[in-house]
Design a protein around this motif. Structure first.
Motif, PDB file in Angstrom:
ATOM      1  N   THR A 196      21.136   8.385   5.846  1.00 40.28           N
ATOM      2  CA  THR A 196      20.661   7.700   4.644  1.00 40.28           C
ATOM      3  C   THR A 196      19.193   7.317   4.836  1.00 40.28           C
ATOM      4  OG1 THR A 196      22.870   6.779   4.223  1.00 40.28           O
ATOM      5  CG2 THR A 196      20.982   5.728   3.103  1.00 40.28           C
ATOM      6  N   GLU A 197      18.391   7.618   3.818  1.00 45.74           N
ATOM      7  CA  GLU A 197      16.970   7.254   3.863  1.00 45.74           C
ATOM      8  C   GLU A 197      16.785   5.847   3.264  1.00 45.74           C
ATOM      9  OE1 GLU A 197      14.464   9.124   5.160  1.00 45.74           O
ATOM     10  OE2 GLU A 197      16.066  10.460   5.877  1.00 45.74           O
ATOM     11  N   ILE A 198      16.260   4.941   4.073  1.00 47.16           N
ATOM     12  CA  ILE A 198      16.050   3.558   3.631  1.00 47.16           C
ATOM     13  C   ILE A 198      14.557   3.323   3.409  1.00 47.16           C
ATOM     14  CG2 ILE A 198      16.315   1.126   4.239  1.00 47.16           C
ATOM     15  CD1 ILE A 198      18.691   1.936   5.957  1.00 47.16           C
ATOM     16  N   PRO A 199      14.160   2.936   2.178  1.00 52.35           N
ATOM     17  CA  PRO A 199      12.731   2.703   1.931  1.00 52.35           C
ATOM     18  C   PRO A 199      12.252   1.421   2.628  1.00 52.35           C
ATOM     19  CG  PRO A 199      14.008   2.114  -0.006  1.00 52.35           C
ATOM     20  CD  PRO A 199      14.978   2.735   0.968  1.00 52.35           C
ATOM     21  N   VAL A 200      11.108   1.485   3.243  1.00 56.19           N
ATOM     22  CA  VAL A 200      10.502   0.331   3.926  1.00 56.19           C
ATOM     23  C   VAL A 200       9.100   0.122   3.342  1.00 56.19           C
ATOM     24  CG1 VAL A 200       9.761  -0.656   6.109  1.00 56.19           C
ATOM     25  CG2 VAL A 200      11.775   0.850   6.040  1.00 56.19           C
ATOM     26  N   ILE A 255       0.813  -1.228   0.000  1.00 58.39           N
ATOM     27  CA  ILE A 255       0.000   0.000   0.000  1.00 58.39           C
ATOM     28  C   ILE A 255       0.846   1.278   0.000  1.00 58.39           C
ATOM     29  CG2 ILE A 255      -1.957  -1.122   1.132  1.00 58.39           C
ATOM     30  CD1 ILE A 255      -0.984   0.082   3.775  1.00 58.39           C
ATOM     31  N   GLY A 256       2.136   1.142   0.078  1.00 60.23           N
ATOM     32  CA  GLY A 256       2.972   2.349   0.055  1.00 60.23           C
ATOM     33  C   GLY A 256       4.367   2.067   0.560  1.00 60.23           C
ATOM     34  N   THR A 257       5.107   3.166   0.797  1.00 64.69           N
ATOM     35  CA  THR A 257       6.489   3.045   1.261  1.00 64.69           C
ATOM     36  C   THR A 257       6.759   4.096   2.327  1.00 64.69           C
ATOM     37  OG1 THR A 257       7.176   2.302  -0.942  1.00 64.69           O
ATOM     38  CG2 THR A 257       8.915   3.050   0.570  1.00 64.69           C
ATOM     39  N   MET A 268      18.744   6.394   8.660  1.00 63.34           N
ATOM     40  CA  MET A 268      19.857   5.715   9.327  1.00 63.34           C
ATOM     41  C   MET A 268      21.059   6.654   9.343  1.00 63.34           C
ATOM     42  SD  MET A 268      21.732   2.097   8.403  1.00 63.34           S
ATOM     43  CE  MET A 268      22.619   2.814   7.012  1.00 63.34           C
ATOM     44  N   THR A 269      21.657   6.804  10.534  1.00 66.01           N
ATOM     45  CA  THR A 269      22.828   7.676  10.678  1.00 66.01           C
ATOM     46  C   THR A 269      24.088   6.874  10.428  1.00 66.01           C
ATOM     47  OG1 THR A 269      21.676   9.038  12.316  1.00 66.01           O
ATOM     48  CG2 THR A 269      24.084   9.226  12.226  1.00 66.01           C
ATOM     49  N   ASN A 270      24.904   7.371   9.497  1.00 66.18           N
ATOM     50  CA  ASN A 270      26.141   6.681   9.162  1.00 66.18           C
ATOM     51  C   ASN A 270      27.237   7.027  10.152  1.00 66.18           C
ATOM     52  OD1 ASN A 270      24.902   5.668   6.788  1.00 66.18           O
ATOM     53  ND2 ASN A 270      25.288   7.651   5.784  1.00 66.18           N
ATOM     54  N   ALA A 271      28.379   6.349  10.050  1.00 69.81           N
ATOM     55  CA  ALA A 271      29.499   6.540  10.978  1.00 69.81           C
ATOM     56  C   ALA A 271      30.094   7.940  10.855  1.00 69.81           C
ATOM     57  CB  ALA A 271      30.569   5.487  10.724  1.00 69.81           C
TER      58      ALA A 271
END
Length: 321
Positions: A147-151, A132-134, A139-142
């Motif tokens: 970074t935006e991670i699609p779920v 139905i969507g995303t 996520m914070t890198n070192a």
């Protein structure tokens, strides 16, 4: 102590069983040859789809070749000549008349009392997972960057579908009439049914196909009522358990002959084993199984009882008897 262990192991091995696939021979309920049967005529059946059923019965008997049959074309010529081609029902008197004209000693009559198929459909529902969507997870890198991670997001949804059910019934009442006496030698009502459902109509048989299958099964079942037949079966046999070497060898030989489908040879070998050791329980039991597989049940019971008396605690003998 070691001798005692070896003795116990030897005893256990002596009582061991082996499963062998071989042919079992069955006697029919009624063997028409015992009633002086010389030739059989399968007369036209009565009822829905009766023509196909009569042809299947003729074919089933011809396939095994146990009886001499009146050919269909010869029977049709007799019926046509005497104005009986379209007769709906053959009573015993007419059946006797036709049988005599066709040169048959016995006739098979059939009344198809059930031959129907019912196909129904209904709407059912199933639960499916749909996207139905995303959403995005940060996520914070070192190094401090993000970074935006699609779920992907899912939800359950009820979806309608068509479900098909097929039910079919076939039933035939068979009669075998002695042409000489006019008496019914054997009668049997044989029925078969079919029930299955599927979400795909193509997964179910056609209506004509399932009726043909049912009728073929019905005719084949009645064939076993009047014809001897054989089936491949797996049965347990006892391995040798005698102290008599000659008897042991003959039982071993019998088991090999059973594997080779030589029941007559196996019976002779077991007879020799019992001549050497009349108290050989395994030989008596295996002999019981061998004669039972040859449709000599009365003899088999006698031998099984002897085996049980010699070894009353043997589960294989108890089960086999």
């Amino acid at each position: 102590m070691m001798c005692l262990v070896l003795l116990c192991m030897s005893s256990l091995l002596g009582c061991a069983t082996t499963k062998i696939a071989t042919w079992a021979h069955f006697r029919p309920v009624v063997d028409l040859k015992e009633y002086g049967c010389r030739k059989i005529a399968v007369l036209p059946f009565h009822g829905r789809n009766a023509g196909g059923a009569a042809a299947m019965m003729q074919g089933a008997l011809a396939e095994w070749g146990y009886y001499d049959l009146v050919e269909r074309r010869d029977l049709e010529a007799v019926l046509d000549e005497h104005g009986l081609q379209r007769q709906a029902v053959f009573d015993s008197e007419t059946a006797v008349r036709v049988g005599k004209l066709a040169g048959a000693s016995h006739v098979v009559l059939g009344d198809v009392t059930a031959s129907s198929v019912d196909v129904r459909s209904e709407t059912r529902y199933r639960t499916i997972r749909v996207r139905i969507g995303t959403n995005y997870m940060t996520m914070t890198n070192a190094d401090g960057t993000t970074t935006e991670i699609p779920v992907p997001q899912y939800a359950d949804r009820r979806e309608p579908y068509t479900y098909y059910t097929m039910s079919a019934d076939g039933r035939v009442t068979f009669r075998v009439v002695d042409v000489e006496t006019g008496s019914i030698v054997h009668s049997k009502n044989v029925a078969r049914s079919f029930n299955r459902g599927s979400a795909e109509r193509s997964a179910l048989p056609t209506e004509s196909g399932i009726l043909a299958d049912l009728m073929e099964g019905i005719c084949n079942e009645f064939r076993t009522q009047i014809c001897p037949y054989s089936l491949k079966v797996s049965k347990k046999f006892l391995k040798p358990d005698s102290d008599n070497d000659a008897s042991e060898e003959e039982v071993d030989r019998a088991l090999q002959l059973i594997r080779a489908d030589d029941l007559a040879g196996a019976e002779e070998a077991l007879g020799r084993a019992l001549e050497s050791d009349p108290n050989h329980a395994a030989a008596w039991f295996d002999r019981a199984m061998v004669v039972a597989l040859q449709a000599r049940v009365d003899e088999a019971i006698v031998y099984a009882v002897k085996a049980l008396r010699l070894d009353p605690e043997n589960d294989t003998i108890i089960e086999g008897k």
